[in-house]
Design a protein around this motif. Structure first.
Motif, short mmCIF file in Angstrom:
data_model
loop_
_atom_site.label_atom_id
_atom_site.label_comp_id
_atom_site.label_asym_id
_atom_site.label_seq_id
_atom_site.Cartn_x
_atom_site.Cartn_y
_atom_site.Cartn_z
N ARG A 1 -0.22 10.98 7.67
CA ARG A 1 0.50 9.82 7.11
C ARG A 1 0.76 8.77 8.19
O ARG A 1 0.52 7.58 7.99
CB ARG A 1 1.84 10.24 6.49
N LEU A 2 1.24 9.23 9.34
CA LEU A 2 1.55 8.30 10.42
C LEU A 2 0.30 7.63 10.98
O LEU A 2 0.31 6.44 11.29
CB LEU A 2 2.34 9.01 11.51
N PHE A 3 -0.79 8.39 11.11
CA PHE A 3 -2.05 7.80 11.58
C PHE A 3 -2.55 6.75 10.60
O PHE A 3 -3.01 5.68 11.00
CB PHE A 3 -3.13 8.86 11.79
N LEU A 4 -2.49 7.06 9.30
CA LEU A 4 -2.94 6.09 8.30
C LEU A 4 -2.08 4.83 8.36
O LEU A 4 -2.61 3.72 8.33
CB LEU A 4 -2.90 6.69 6.90
N ARG A 5 -0.77 4.98 8.44
CA ARG A 5 0.11 3.81 8.51
C ARG A 5 -0.20 2.98 9.75
O ARG A 5 -0.34 1.75 9.67
CB ARG A 5 1.59 4.20 8.49
N ARG A 6 -0.34 3.64 10.87
CA ARG A 6 -0.62 2.92 12.12
C ARG A 6 -1.97 2.21 12.04
O ARG A 6 -2.11 1.06 12.46
CB ARG A 6 -0.58 3.87 13.30
N ASN B 1 2.73 -3.89 4.83
CA ASN B 1 3.59 -3.38 3.75
C ASN B 1 3.08 -2.02 3.30
O ASN B 1 2.38 -1.90 2.30
CB ASN B 1 3.61 -4.36 2.57
N VAL B 2 3.44 -1.00 4.06
CA VAL B 2 2.93 0.35 3.82
C VAL B 2 4.11 1.29 3.58
O VAL B 2 5.05 1.33 4.36
CB VAL B 2 2.10 0.84 5.02
N VAL B 3 4.04 2.04 2.47
CA VAL B 3 5.06 3.02 2.13
C VAL B 3 4.41 4.40 2.18
O VAL B 3 3.30 4.58 1.69
CB VAL B 3 5.65 2.75 0.73
N ILE C 1 0.85 -1.19 0.00
CA ILE C 1 0.00 0.00 0.00
C ILE C 1 0.89 1.24 0.00
O ILE C 1 1.82 1.35 0.79
CB ILE C 1 -0.94 0.02 1.22
N LEU C 2 0.56 2.18 -0.88
CA LEU C 2 1.25 3.46 -0.95
C LEU C 2 0.30 4.54 -0.42
O LEU C 2 -0.79 4.72 -0.95
CB LEU C 2 1.66 3.78 -2.39
N ILE C 3 0.73 5.23 0.63
CA ILE C 3 -0.02 6.35 1.18
C ILE C 3 0.62 7.64 0.68
O ILE C 3 1.82 7.84 0.84
CB ILE C 3 -0.01 6.35 2.73
N LEU D 1 -2.41 -1.03 -3.88
CA LEU D 1 -3.39 -0.03 -3.50
C LEU D 1 -2.68 1.29 -3.26
O LEU D 1 -1.60 1.32 -2.67
CB LEU D 1 -4.14 -0.44 -2.22
N ILE D 2 -3.31 2.37 -3.73
CA ILE D 2 -2.82 3.72 -3.45
C ILE D 2 -3.92 4.46 -2.70
O ILE D 2 -5.07 4.49 -3.15
CB ILE D 2 -2.46 4.48 -4.74
#
Length: 160
Positions: free
Chosen positions: A49-54, A63-65, A39-41, A84-85
């Protein structure tokens, strides 16, 4: 019981120690999926960004970039494939709509599921996004269960 949003610019500590505010474990609300997808955020605000990754990690996606804008995201896409983007709309350098349009020009990237997350909820803005080709759209603030459902829908065709 309605769940609080996981991202609220006035309250940045709703998620702590694997639980949602109100002390409800994530597994109790059916969010313990474990899909091995990339997944690419794409989001300019570091906190978001950090909230979405967490949140994605708590949903089982590891697997989040992270990328700060569309230009940097295009570089990331050149390095590895993504399944997914998830992109914000308003960002510097290249916003979410322009980023989506660039993806659409590349046959390799045009089929990647794309989820636009934005504070824009005005009808005219939604129409603008749809006219640009955006099919999947979530309005901020986003609740974890809505994000989970939308990912299941766009990546897995609604399968749990």
């Amino acid at each position: 019981m309605s769940l609080p949003c996981f991202w609220d610019y006035d309250r940045v500590n709703l998620i702590s120690k694997g639980k949602i505010a109100g002390d409800m474990p994530w597994s109790d609300i059916g969010l313990s999926m474990n899909y091995d997808i990339n997944i690419l955020i794409v989001e300019d605000l570091l906190t978001t960004r950090l909230f979405l990754r967490r949140t994605l990690k708590k949903l089982g996606y590891t697997n989040v970039v992270l990328s700060a804008d569309g230009e940097i995201a295009l570089e990331e896409l050149g390095r590895k494939p993504f399944d997914l983007i998830i992109s914000d709309w308003h960002m510097p350098n290249m916003d979410g709509l322009d980023f989506y349009k660039e993806l659409s020009k590349n046959q390799k990237w045009s089929e990647i599921p794309f989820l636009l997350i934005t504070a824009e909820k005005e009808r005219g803005k939604v129409v603008e996004a749809v006219q640009a080709g955006i099919k999947e759209y979530l309005v901020k603030p986003v609740k974890p269960e809505n994000l989970s459902d939308k990912i299941k829908e766009v990546v897995f065709g609604g399968a749990a």
